[in-house]
Design a protein around this motif. Sequence first.
Motif, short mmCIF file in Angstrom:
data_model
loop_
_atom_site.label_atom_id
_atom_site.label_comp_id
_atom_site.label_asym_id
_atom_site.label_seq_id
_atom_site.Cartn_x
_atom_site.Cartn_y
_atom_site.Cartn_z
N ASP A 189 59.46 16.24 47.97
CA ASP A 189 58.90 16.75 49.21
C ASP A 189 57.39 16.52 49.21
OD1 ASP A 189 59.68 18.74 51.60
OD2 ASP A 189 57.69 19.26 50.87
N LYS A 190 56.84 16.10 50.34
CA LYS A 190 55.42 15.75 50.40
C LYS A 190 54.50 16.90 50.00
CE LYS A 190 55.36 11.82 53.57
NZ LYS A 190 54.74 11.24 54.78
N SER A 191 54.97 18.10 50.20
CA SER A 191 54.15 19.26 49.83
C SER A 191 53.93 19.35 48.32
CB SER A 191 54.79 20.55 50.34
OG SER A 191 56.05 20.78 49.69
N THR A 192 54.79 18.65 47.54
CA THR A 192 54.67 18.71 46.08
C THR A 192 53.88 17.54 45.51
OG1 THR A 192 56.73 17.48 45.66
CG2 THR A 192 56.92 19.86 46.00
N TRP A 193 53.42 16.64 46.39
CA TRP A 193 52.60 15.52 45.91
C TRP A 193 51.22 16.02 45.55
CZ3 TRP A 193 53.52 10.89 49.81
CH2 TRP A 193 54.91 10.62 49.88
N LEU A 194 50.64 15.47 44.48
CA LEU A 194 49.27 15.84 44.11
C LEU A 194 48.32 15.38 45.21
CD1 LEU A 194 49.09 15.01 40.28
CD2 LEU A 194 49.49 17.22 41.38
N PRO A 195 47.39 16.23 45.63
CA PRO A 195 46.47 15.87 46.73
C PRO A 195 45.62 14.65 46.38
CG PRO A 195 46.36 18.23 46.24
CD PRO A 195 47.17 17.60 45.15
N LYS A 196 45.36 13.82 47.39
CA LYS A 196 44.45 12.68 47.23
C LYS A 196 43.01 13.20 47.25
CE LYS A 196 47.76 9.57 47.35
NZ LYS A 196 48.90 10.48 47.34
N ILE A 197 42.18 12.63 46.41
CA ILE A 197 40.80 13.15 46.31
C ILE A 197 39.75 12.13 46.73
CG2 ILE A 197 41.38 14.78 44.48
CD1 ILE A 197 40.19 12.80 42.47
N LEU A 198 40.12 10.84 46.87
CA LEU A 198 39.16 9.82 47.29
C LEU A 198 39.67 9.15 48.56
CD1 LEU A 198 38.17 8.05 43.92
CD2 LEU A 198 36.86 9.73 45.23
N PRO A 199 38.94 9.26 49.66
CA PRO A 199 39.36 8.64 50.92
C PRO A 199 39.52 7.13 50.78
CG PRO A 199 37.52 10.16 51.27
CD PRO A 199 37.66 9.99 49.79
N GLY A 200 40.53 6.59 51.40
CA GLY A 200 40.76 5.15 51.38
C GLY A 200 41.44 4.65 50.13
#
Length: 369
Positions: A189-200
Motif C-alpha cells: 500500500d502506498k501509505s507504507t512506502w518510505l517518503p521521498k526526500i529529494l524532489p525530482g
Amino acid sequence: MDKREQRKKLSFTNTQSIFDVLFWTALAIILGLVASFIFLPLLGVNPFYAVSVMFSETFSSTFNMGNILIKTAPLILTGLAFAFTYKANLYNIGAQGQFYAGCICASTVSLSLGGKMPGFVVILFSLIAAVLGGAIIGLIIGFLKAKFNANEFLISMMSTYVIQYVMQLLLRTLLQESKHEYLKTDYLDKSTWLPKILPGTSVSLGIVFSVLTAIIAWYILYRTSMGYRIRVTGLNQDAARMSGIAPRRQYMIAFAISGAMAGLAGLVEVNGMQHMLLTGFDTQIGSYGIGIAILANANPLAVIPAALLFGFLQVGGTALGHASDAPASVIDLLQGFVMLFVLMSFFFRRKIELDRLKKKKVQEGGEVA
C-alpha cells in the motif's frame, strides 16, 4: 619524557596512522579504477569513452544522481553488518540472508497492516520487524559460535541459503500475489512506502536511516562500554577474559547488532524502492557489503563514502552498459579491481608499519624480533 611530550608524540602517531590509511586507500582506489579501464578494451569498450559515459550519464540529471543514493542506502547497512562483527574478530558472511530476513518481515507487516492503520505507524512496525528479523538470525549465528565454537564464517554463509529457500517458499504460498502467477507479493500500500526526500528523484528516507545507523554504530563502538568490550574481544580474546569480559557474550551481541543492520537494509529496499517482495533480487548486496567494509577499514563512518563509491560504480556501469555493447559484468569488473588493489594496500601498509616499528625499537635500544 613528561606527559606533554607523550601526548604530543601520541597525537603525531595517530595523525600519521590516519594519513597512512587515507593515502593507501585512495591510491588503491585510483589504481583499481585505472587497471579496470585498461581491461575494458578486451570487452570491446574504449576506456576513454567509458569514463566519459559514466560521468556524463550519471551526473546528467538530478534523477540519475539520485540513483546513486538509492543504490548507496542498503549498501551502507550491509557494509556496516560486516564491519561491526569484524571489530570483534568475527566474520559475518551472511548479511545477504539477514537482508532477506528483513525483507520478509518488512513486507509481511506492510502487507498485513497497510491501509488498515496510519502509514507512519505501519512503517514504524515494519522497521521494528525488519530489525528484529535480521537480529534474530544474527543472534542464532552468534549463539552457535559462543556455545559450540562453530565456524561463524560457514554458518553465516549457509544461513543465507536457508533464508533464501524460506523466502521462495513463502512467495509460493502465504505471500504470493493475488493472481498466483508470479513469485512475488502484491504491491505494498502506498501509505507504507518510505517518503521521498529529494524532489525530482526516487531517493527515500532510507538514505537517512542508513547514515544515522552508521553514526550510531560508530558511537556504540567508540563511545560506549559495550563497544569497548567488543573491540577488546576482537583484539585479544584471552586478555578480554582475564579483564572480566565474557567473549562469548560479545559474540552474540556483535552478531545480533550486525544482523539488525542488515535487516534494516531489507526495509530500506522493500519499502523504499521495490515496494514489493520478489525472488532473486539484490543477490550481490551482501558480498558488496563485505567489499565496502574492507574498503572502509571496518570504520562505520568510512563505510558511507565507500558505499557511495560502489553506488556510483553500479549506476555508472549500468549507464555504460546501456550506451555501449559492454556486458553487465563490467560493474563487477570495476568493483573487483578496486577491491583487489585495496587488499594489496593492506599488505603494503602492514609491511611498512612493521618496518617502522623495527626501526623504532632499534633507535630505542630494544631487540628486534
